[in-house]
Design an enzyme around this catalytic site. Structure first.
Site, PDB file in Angstrom:
ATOM      1  N   TRP A 104      20.110  44.276  21.074  1.00 51.98           N
ATOM      2  CA  TRP A 104      20.217  44.396  19.829  1.00 51.98           C
ATOM      3  C   TRP A 104      18.918  43.191  19.679  1.00 51.98           C
ATOM      4  CZ3 TRP A 104      22.482  46.648  16.998  1.00 51.98           C
ATOM      5  CH2 TRP A 104      24.521  46.280  17.578  1.00 51.98           C
ATOM      6  N   ASP A 174      16.831  35.329  15.416  1.00 47.83           N
ATOM      7  CA  ASP A 174      18.147  36.394  14.634  1.00 47.83           C
ATOM      8  C   ASP A 174      19.419  35.090  15.255  1.00 47.83           C
ATOM      9  OD1 ASP A 174      20.582  37.974  15.048  1.00 47.83           O
ATOM     10  OD2 ASP A 174      19.908  39.670  15.844  1.00 47.83           O
ATOM     11  N   LYS A 198      30.578  37.695  12.548  1.00 45.38           N
ATOM     12  CA  LYS A 198      31.483  36.451  14.457  1.00 45.38           C
ATOM     13  C   LYS A 198      31.571  35.138  13.947  1.00 45.38           C
ATOM     14  CE  LYS A 198      27.780  39.586  15.976  1.00 45.38           C
ATOM     15  NZ  LYS A 198      28.557  40.307  16.548  1.00 45.38           N
TER      16      LYS A 198
END
Length: 362
Positions: A104, A174, A198
């Protein structure tokens, strides 16, 4: 009441607290007697504005977010943030520095390169992202507009054990796969973003926490929806937001408050992860490739060293009510995502299964 639920170790969307699911289910047809479901409620209605205001208030409280930060509930996931961050923060030199610690982080840097001069300051790719690189303030370009990190790396099971010192350069993080699992000093970051699927809510909501002095620098050519200023000025309701997702997020924030806040949540997360890592490290069959000080509390990766045996483990685990134990398709192996809502009983059930599997497959 028994629901015959499996333990869901998915990296996301992941488990939600059962008490939140039950409360949402109870209020699904008629939210608190208003005659409507939140799913069909106008985002301009008094009822939804109250839901939105309470969600922001509770998030500010549990994360101790300073007053000079805006909280926004957006859409598009972390992936859209990969573009929104450079489009809004490349405001002076057009330079930004990125640390690459997984897939990511790589994607975020690749997207940013479309918009400015992006430098990879450090990377752990040479070791298949098995550690977090150590960096110091001098490693960053002094005229960089921001530094970007991926705080927890879902695929590779790593997590920053420190917050990089970037001096006066805004630090962007992030936190999609670790938000609300540990107390953090928000004031050390210029911008934090996190997909909700999540630790917070169903997929479709993205939390953005942004220092106010960084808002308002998007160029005129930037699409309206991609300008943080538009969302900040419209209280996350410039267009129709994900009303239901924000509602569930708000219920999760209340749940965390009720159990003692993020500190209490973190204590449980540490105990769950330690129990699982300790077993893996003592095992003759399983190994964790991640450097010990950089291991994630949320995503525990491990392998047997035999690809066929790994697949057998995942299949038999699912049959035993332990779902989604497969590693990411890019690296294989196994991954147990033990986010906030995973109870200790789920970790215990996984370890019992791992012991049985090891005994049967020596």
């Amino acid at each position: 009441m028994s629901y015959n639920r499996a333990y869901n170790f998915s990296a996301g969307p992941s488990m939600l607290p059962l008490s939140v699911i039950e409360s949402v289910a109870e209020n699904l047809p008629n939210y608190k007697g208003c005659g409507e479901s939140v799913m069909e409620m106008s985002h301009r209605s008094k009822e939804f504005k109250t839901i939105l205001e309470e969600a922001e208030k509770d998030l500010r409280e549990i994360m101790n977010i300073p007053d000079n930060y805006k909280v926004m509930f957006l859409q598009g996931g972390g992936t859209l943030q990969f573009a929104m961050v450079p489009l809004n923060l490349l405001r002076k030199s057009g330079k930004a520095d990125y640390i690459i610690t997984g897939s990511w982080a790589k994607k975020a840097a690749k997207e940013a390169k479309k918009f400015g001069d992006i430098k990879i300051v450090a990377s752990s790719e040479e070791s298949t992202f098995s550690y977090i690189p150590e960096v110091k303030k001098e490693d960053f370009r002094p005229d960089a507009d921001y530094v970007h990190i991926t705080f927890n790396n879902t695929i590779y099971g790593t997590h920053y054990p420190y917050i990089p010192d970037t001096g006066d350069i805004p630090l962007v993080a992030d936190m999609s796969s670790c938000i609300l699992s540990e107390e953090i000093d928000v004031s050390k970051f210029g911008l934090i973003y996190a997909g909700a699927q999540k630790n917070v809510a169903p997929s479709g909501v993205t939390i953005v926490i942004m220092r106010e002095d960084l808002i308002g620098f998007a160029k005129e050519t930037v699409p309206t929806y991609l300008d943080y200023k538009v969302h900040a000025e419209n209280d996350s309701a410039y267009n129709t937001p994900n009303c239901f997702g924000i509602y569930v997020a708000g219920e999760v924030f209340k749940h965390i408050k009720n159990i003692g806040g993020i500190a209490a949540m973190h204590d449980l997360d540490v105990k769950k992860a330690k129990k699982l890592y300790d077993y893996i490290d003592s095992s003759q069959l399983y190994t964790c490739p991640v450097r010990e000080q950089d291991r994630s509390l949320m995503n525990v990766v491990f392998v047997t060293g035999n690809g066929d045996l790994d697949k057998k483990f995942v299949a038999e685990g699912k049959a035993a009510g332990l779902h989604n134990l497969n590693g990411h398709r890019s690296i294989g192996g196994m991954r147990a995502s033990i986010y906030n809502a995973m109870p200790m009983e789920g970790v215990d059930a996984l370890i019992d299964f791992m012991k049985k599997f090891e005994a049967e497959n020596k």
